[in-house]
Motif scaffolding. Sequence first.
Motif, mmCIF file in Angstrom:
data_model
loop_
_atom_site.group_PDB
_atom_site.id
_atom_site.type_symbol
_atom_site.label_atom_id
_atom_site.label_comp_id
_atom_site.label_asym_id
_atom_site.label_seq_id
_atom_site.Cartn_x
_atom_site.Cartn_y
_atom_site.Cartn_z
ATOM 1 N N HIS A 43 52.394 9.474 32.962
ATOM 2 C CA HIS A 43 52.452 9.299 34.412
ATOM 3 C C HIS A 43 53.138 10.470 35.094
ATOM 4 O O HIS A 43 52.715 10.895 36.166
ATOM 5 C CB HIS A 43 53.202 8.010 34.766
ATOM 6 C CG HIS A 43 52.351 6.799 34.684
ATOM 7 N ND1 HIS A 43 51.697 6.272 35.771
ATOM 8 C CD2 HIS A 43 52.029 6.012 33.630
ATOM 9 C CE1 HIS A 43 51.005 5.209 35.389
ATOM 10 N NE2 HIS A 43 51.187 5.034 34.097
ATOM 11 N N LYS B 151 51.592 15.482 35.802
ATOM 12 C CA LYS B 151 50.404 15.257 36.637
ATOM 13 C C LYS B 151 49.071 15.616 35.980
ATOM 14 O O LYS B 151 48.116 14.851 36.095
ATOM 15 C CB LYS B 151 50.551 15.979 37.987
ATOM 16 C CG LYS B 151 51.701 15.440 38.814
ATOM 17 C CD LYS B 151 51.609 13.934 38.997
ATOM 18 C CE LYS B 151 52.825 13.406 39.731
ATOM 19 N NZ LYS B 151 53.004 11.966 39.572
ATOM 20 N N PRO B 152 48.937 16.754 35.255
ATOM 21 C CA PRO B 152 47.645 17.020 34.611
ATOM 22 C C PRO B 152 47.293 15.975 33.541
ATOM 23 O O PRO B 152 46.123 15.620 33.391
ATOM 24 C CB PRO B 152 47.818 18.407 33.983
ATOM 25 C CG PRO B 152 48.932 19.046 34.734
ATOM 26 C CD PRO B 152 49.833 17.924 35.150
ATOM 27 N N TYR C 12 48.214 12.845 33.637
ATOM 28 C CA TYR C 12 47.803 11.646 34.364
ATOM 29 C C TYR C 12 46.380 11.803 34.886
ATOM 30 O O TYR C 12 45.529 10.936 34.672
ATOM 31 C CB TYR C 12 48.757 11.337 35.531
ATOM 32 C CG TYR C 12 48.347 10.060 36.210
ATOM 33 C CD1 TYR C 12 48.739 8.836 35.700
ATOM 34 C CD2 TYR C 12 47.507 10.083 37.319
ATOM 35 C CE1 TYR C 12 48.312 7.650 36.288
ATOM 36 C CE2 TYR C 12 47.084 8.909 37.911
ATOM 37 C CZ TYR C 12 47.490 7.693 37.389
ATOM 38 O OH TYR C 12 47.057 6.532 37.957
ATOM 39 N N LYS C 13 46.136 12.912 35.550
ATOM 40 C CA LYS C 13 44.835 13.126 36.196
ATOM 41 C C LYS C 13 43.684 13.105 35.188
ATOM 42 O O LYS C 13 42.651 12.485 35.422
ATOM 43 C CB LYS C 13 44.845 14.455 36.948
ATOM 44 C CG LYS C 13 43.541 14.774 37.640
ATOM 45 C CD LYS C 13 43.613 16.109 38.348
ATOM 46 C CE LYS C 13 42.272 16.450 38.969
ATOM 47 N NZ LYS C 13 42.285 17.774 39.581
ATOM 48 N N HIS C 14 43.858 13.792 34.073
ATOM 49 C CA HIS C 14 42.749 13.964 33.136
ATOM 50 C C HIS C 14 42.699 12.927 32.015
ATOM 51 O O HIS C 14 41.636 12.738 31.415
ATOM 52 C CB HIS C 14 42.789 15.373 32.533
ATOM 53 C CG HIS C 14 42.631 16.442 33.559
ATOM 54 N ND1 HIS C 14 41.458 16.657 34.251
ATOM 55 C CD2 HIS C 14 43.514 17.347 34.034
ATOM 56 C CE1 HIS C 14 41.622 17.646 35.106
ATOM 57 N NE2 HIS C 14 42.859 18.087 34.995
ATOM 58 N N HIS D 142 45.171 9.681 31.781
ATOM 59 C CA HIS D 142 45.633 8.311 31.999
ATOM 60 C C HIS D 142 45.046 7.635 33.240
ATOM 61 O O HIS D 142 45.000 6.414 33.300
ATOM 62 C CB HIS D 142 47.169 8.284 32.058
ATOM 63 C CG HIS D 142 47.760 6.920 31.914
ATOM 64 N ND1 HIS D 142 47.598 6.145 30.783
ATOM 65 C CD2 HIS D 142 48.507 6.181 32.767
ATOM 66 C CE1 HIS D 142 48.217 5.009 30.945
ATOM 67 N NE2 HIS D 142 48.778 4.991 32.135
ATOM 68 N N ALA D 143 44.583 8.417 34.196
ATOM 69 C CA ALA D 143 44.037 7.836 35.432
ATOM 70 C C ALA D 143 42.897 6.840 35.186
ATOM 71 O O ALA D 143 42.833 5.816 35.874
ATOM 72 C CB ALA D 143 43.601 8.936 36.391
ATOM 73 N N HIS E 156 43.924 3.327 35.035
ATOM 74 C CA HIS E 156 44.367 2.696 36.273
ATOM 75 C C HIS E 156 43.214 2.460 37.246
ATOM 76 O O HIS E 156 43.435 2.270 38.438
ATOM 77 C CB HIS E 156 45.493 3.522 36.912
ATOM 78 C CG HIS E 156 46.789 3.336 36.215
ATOM 79 N ND1 HIS E 156 47.673 2.333 36.533
ATOM 80 C CD2 HIS E 156 47.337 3.995 35.160
ATOM 81 C CE1 HIS E 156 48.708 2.398 35.732
ATOM 82 N NE2 HIS E 156 48.535 3.399 34.880
ATOM 83 N N HIS F 218 40.922 6.786 28.303
ATOM 84 C CA HIS F 218 40.462 8.045 27.727
ATOM 85 C C HIS F 218 40.869 8.061 26.251
ATOM 86 O O HIS F 218 41.978 7.645 25.901
ATOM 87 C CB HIS F 218 41.113 9.207 28.472
ATOM 88 C CG HIS F 218 40.567 10.540 28.101
ATOM 89 N ND1 HIS F 218 40.933 11.180 26.935
ATOM 90 C CD2 HIS F 218 39.689 11.351 28.735
ATOM 91 C CE1 HIS F 218 40.312 12.334 26.862
ATOM 92 N NE2 HIS F 218 39.543 12.463 27.952
ATOM 93 N N ASP G 219 44.208 9.633 25.533
ATOM 94 C CA ASP G 219 45.276 8.764 26.037
ATOM 95 C C ASP G 219 45.596 7.697 24.990
ATOM 96 O O ASP G 219 46.761 7.450 24.669
ATOM 97 C CB ASP G 219 44.831 8.117 27.355
ATOM 98 C CG ASP G 219 45.895 7.237 27.995
ATOM 99 O OD1 ASP G 219 47.029 7.161 27.491
ATOM 100 O OD2 ASP G 219 45.574 6.612 29.017
ATOM 101 N N TYR H 182 52.710 2.182 39.712
ATOM 102 C CA TYR H 182 52.550 3.404 38.912
ATOM 103 C C TYR H 182 53.868 3.996 38.409
ATOM 104 O O TYR H 182 53.853 4.948 37.674
ATOM 105 C CB TYR H 182 51.837 4.525 39.682
ATOM 106 C CG TYR H 182 50.425 4.252 40.059
ATOM 107 C CD1 TYR H 182 49.376 4.739 39.301
ATOM 108 C CD2 TYR H 182 50.131 3.514 41.184
ATOM 109 C CE1 TYR H 182 48.064 4.506 39.663
ATOM 110 C CE2 TYR H 182 48.819 3.269 41.556
ATOM 111 C CZ TYR H 182 47.792 3.770 40.793
ATOM 112 O OH TYR H 182 46.510 3.535 41.160
#
Length: 185
Positions: free
Chosen positions: A60, A63-64, A66-68, A70-71, A74, A95, A98, A158
């Motif tokens: 979390h 940021k990269p 999360y974006k690629h 773990h997102a 969610h 993913h 992940d 989050y």
Amino acid sequence: MKALPWYTLLPTIEEYITEGGWTRCFPRVHYVGWLHYVVYVALYLILLEFGIYWMHKLLHDIKPLYKHLHAPHHIYNNKHNILSPFAGKVGAALHPLDGILQALPYSIALFIVPMHFSTHLVILFMEGIWTASIHDCINAKIWPIMGSGYHTVHHVTYRHNYGHLTIWMDWMFGTLVEPDDHKED
């Protein structure tokens, strides 16, 4: 379904290194005795809680990642009534990398804590059931268990309730929010 072959990568490597004798696994409880067995299982579970908490939090906070990675987990967010068991580890919203990263503490723990290999496999199996249950919106609040209510708060905010089986790591590191204390914005 495309992710399933990737999910098998870590357990395959883990089995190979365990069979090669590179981990601290033991095949029979009588090799260590029942007292040591119970202590080792407790230490193993504590190490898992710590490792999974920090891996999840890093997924979390970075940021990269999360974006690629773990997102997608969610996807089923924002409302209490739309979480689904499909958001679990082997579900549609995860993913493969992940899933591997969050399972990594299980493998690392085998190098640190002596562990009965069959017990390790049973815990892995139960973990699969567990991840579906914390995404089912059925909250049986039993302290200190990380139930669906706690994990739903995680999916809404989050930034809270990163723990796995229990709420202890969230309590220790200040990220715990009780389901009853959480108000939707």
